[in-house]
Design an enzyme around this catalytic site. Structure first.
Site, mmCIF file in Angstrom:
data_model
loop_
_atom_site.group_PDB
_atom_site.id
_atom_site.type_symbol
_atom_site.label_atom_id
_atom_site.label_comp_id
_atom_site.label_asym_id
_atom_site.label_seq_id
_atom_site.Cartn_x
_atom_site.Cartn_y
_atom_site.Cartn_z
ATOM 1 N N GLU A 65 -107.235 -6.082 -14.025
ATOM 2 C CA GLU A 65 -107.514 -5.127 -15.101
ATOM 3 C C GLU A 65 -106.630 -3.887 -14.936
ATOM 4 O O GLU A 65 -106.046 -3.383 -15.913
ATOM 5 C CB GLU A 65 -108.990 -4.701 -15.085
ATOM 6 C CG GLU A 65 -109.984 -5.841 -15.325
ATOM 7 C CD GLU A 65 -110.425 -6.542 -14.048
ATOM 8 O OE1 GLU A 65 -109.625 -6.581 -13.079
ATOM 9 O OE2 GLU A 65 -111.564 -7.031 -14.026
ATOM 10 N N ALA A 178 -103.520 -44.178 19.934
ATOM 11 C CA ALA A 178 -103.658 -45.508 20.536
ATOM 12 C C ALA A 178 -104.482 -45.409 21.818
ATOM 13 O O ALA A 178 -104.880 -44.312 22.230
ATOM 14 C CB ALA A 178 -102.283 -46.102 20.820
ATOM 15 N N TRP A 185 -95.684 -41.158 16.233
ATOM 16 C CA TRP A 185 -96.386 -40.645 15.074
ATOM 17 C C TRP A 185 -97.059 -41.800 14.367
ATOM 18 O O TRP A 185 -96.448 -42.865 14.211
ATOM 19 C CB TRP A 185 -95.422 -39.945 14.090
ATOM 20 C CG TRP A 185 -94.848 -38.695 14.674
ATOM 21 C CD1 TRP A 185 -93.578 -38.518 15.132
ATOM 22 C CD2 TRP A 185 -95.522 -37.440 14.851
ATOM 23 N NE1 TRP A 185 -93.407 -37.227 15.581
ATOM 24 C CE2 TRP A 185 -94.580 -36.540 15.423
ATOM 25 C CE3 TRP A 185 -96.803 -36.985 14.589
ATOM 26 C CZ2 TRP A 185 -94.914 -35.210 15.723
ATOM 27 C CZ3 TRP A 185 -97.117 -35.671 14.902
ATOM 28 C CH2 TRP A 185 -96.170 -34.809 15.460
ATOM 29 N N GLU A 286 -108.332 -29.149 11.140
ATOM 30 C CA GLU A 286 -107.308 -30.149 11.452
ATOM 31 C C GLU A 286 -107.670 -31.000 12.671
ATOM 32 O O GLU A 286 -106.800 -31.593 13.296
ATOM 33 C CB GLU A 286 -105.948 -29.463 11.671
ATOM 34 C CG GLU A 286 -105.388 -28.808 10.424
ATOM 35 C CD GLU A 286 -103.878 -28.908 10.343
ATOM 36 O OE1 GLU A 286 -103.265 -29.716 11.061
ATOM 37 O OE2 GLU A 286 -103.300 -28.148 9.540
#
EC number: 3.5.4.26
Lengths: 354, 354
Positions: A65, A178, A185, A286
């Site tokens: 505003e 794993a 990755w 994350e």
């Protein structure tokens, strides 16, 4: 209001303050005769002259505003009797800037049309204050679009705790590492770059101290410039380590990037309360799996960004641990917003169905 | 060849025989003077008249070359000296139909251009036979498109075992059932309907006898008609139960649908050999986890269709069991062909990287 919504979207999505846009319209002229504030009806077919417009550029800068009033002054426009069309109810709060309700009244605005009521306990009451001072106020104009734009901020304000986005990156069979602990990755470089783009849109990134020790993440928002070089984004989210283990002195988390905060608790409610106290509206969780599981078990995840790689591991570290779910009907079920291919991976963005 | 490829694609993707299209072109006229077989060069810019065209409609029906010759006869066209453009090397095999090489030669075709050589040991040799009879033959024209069209069939023929597509339907964290065994439904109705569409394109569906007993699947291909009613598709794939447990007398697998075959072995090689013996080219493995794991562990999956629901279970029955993978570098990694949203679920179609 369409223009005001467009303007609002130009503001930053992160930060304590909402995205707001404002357009000041000249009084409607009737049949060529000036007569004050116009009909104020959304279906009024007569186009009205724009006297000024503006949007909020983030905490510490003028509200929408004030920006619109300043724009009108620069143009030499007289806003007496004007209509202010604004995406959020004008605030009634003196914070880093004076109250917008007062500013509009002082400028002679005769009418305020807004999309969404301000849920902020510290700022609400602008509409009532304006009405009490003889200004015509109408809310709810294009409310669904206003709500959609401010979804994250409104959720955080109404609930009093940050909006939580959980990011996961796993194999098709639900593993983040794993059996030997290797995880680089599983998802691809495109997915990692995409996730970095999300970091730049949030106020804080949260990881468990186990992940800090195991993966030594930097938790910075990086972006590729027009020159093709990847560097730290201008905005760096707060970096939050959750857990009782110390963050090692050499951790990348202590390197260049956002401020580092440690919350020495495993209680999701305590973590969110601590972040709310810092005016954090949007948290990106994350991981790792222990923290993700805690947030999911606490029903504290609003949005899920799941990157899934076309990879099968068959064993290893699972993306999510036990949630106390025994039967399919009790599963944590999200509603899909979109499914994207990101490099070789699939990204499903979905929202919690309450 | 473009037209021949288009025609080929009209044929059925399933069944023992490949999709093949054939176009018969009039001899090129040179400078307005008829002179036999034309230049045969793919880059010959002069359009040549189509004398006939056809495609293969599945085992037991005429081959594409025979269909094109019949088409030319119907049109009253003379194919002496013509060029046959065909997506696959003409066969040299008397099966349910006589050899196409002979049929083309007998009809007086002077030249044959094909995209892909026939790898079928029972049918190959057509090009050599034609050359031996004075017909000009050129292969490899638009070979990549020909290979792409016949990908499944060529893989099966070259290897001697069926092409294997593995279908999985799981939660985002890799479960096909909750801890109590409940599995209806993790993925949605749209994903199930989509998977039914795939069934109609394969020759056989394989499940473990454990799944037969636990889930009692019908394993039929169903499709929605133009009237909106779902009914059995015209083509029903072979239903194959793998394992030593008996298929119960009341199993839906014994109801309307494709022929039921049981292979009483857990050896993937034996299962595939048994199916190859039945001229099965494309197998869809639909689980359960034990069978899926066996196929993956044997490196016997060519394509993966993974439906993933925006659901987290945290525990339950995993989509895939131990694959003997200890580190990320040894993971079973597929290359993504496409990522689709199907209802609320994500479908990743990916192929095995050999």
């Amino acid at each position: 209001m369409s223009r005001a919504l467009e303007l609002a979207a130009l503001g930053p999505v992160r930060g304590p303050n909402p995205q707001v846009g404002c357009v000041l319209l000249a009084p409607s002229s009737g049949d060529g005769v000036g007569r004050g504030a116009g009909t104020g009806r959304a279906d009024d077919p007569r186009p009205r002259r724009v006297l000024g417009a503006g949007y909020h550029r983030g905490a510490g800068t003028p509200h929408a505003e004030a920006a619109a009033l300043a724009d009108a002054r620069r143009r030499g426009a007289n806003v007496r009797g004007a209509t202010a069309v604004v995406t959020l109810e004008p605030c009634n709060h003196t914070g880093r800037t004076p109250p917008c309700a007062v500013a509009l009244y002082d400028a002679g605005v005769a009418e305020v049309l807004h999309a969404v009521a301000d849920p902020n306990p510290a700022a609400t009451g602008g509409a009532a204050w304006l009405r009490g001072h003889g200004v015509r106020v109408e809310g709810g104009l294009r409310a669904p679009e206003g709500e959609s734009l401010l979804r994250v901020w409104l959720t955080a304000l109404r609930r009093g705790t940050p909006f939580v986005t959980l990011k996961t990156a796993s194999s098709l069979d639900g593993y983040v590492a794993a059996a030997d602990g290797s995880s680089r990755w599983i998802t691809g470089a495109e997915a990692r770059a995409h996730a970095h783009g999300i970091r730049a849109q949030v106020d804080a990134i949260v990881v468990g101290t186990g992940t800090v020790v195991a993966d030594d993440p930097a938790l910075t928002a990086r972006e590729r410039g027009v020159d093709g070089v990847v560097r730290l984004a201008e905005h760096q989210p707060l970096r939050v380590a959750v857990g009782r283990r110390d963050v090692p002195p050499t951790a990348r988390l202590r390197g260049p990037g956002g401020e580092l905060v440690q919350v020495r608790s495993h209680d999701v409610g305590e973590v969110l309360a601590a972040l709310a106290g810092r005016e954090v509206r949007h948290v990106l969780v994350e991981g790792g799996p222990v923290l993700s599981t805690a947030f999911l078990a606490a029903d504290a995840v609003d949005e899920l960004h799941a990157y899934v790689a076309p990879v099968l591991l068959g064993s290893g570290r699972r993306v999510v641990g036990d949630l106390g779910v025994r039967t399919v009907a009790a599963a944590r079920r999200f509603r899909t917003v979109e499914v994207l291919r990101v490099g070789d991976d699939a990204l499903t963005v979905s929202r919690w169905v309450r």
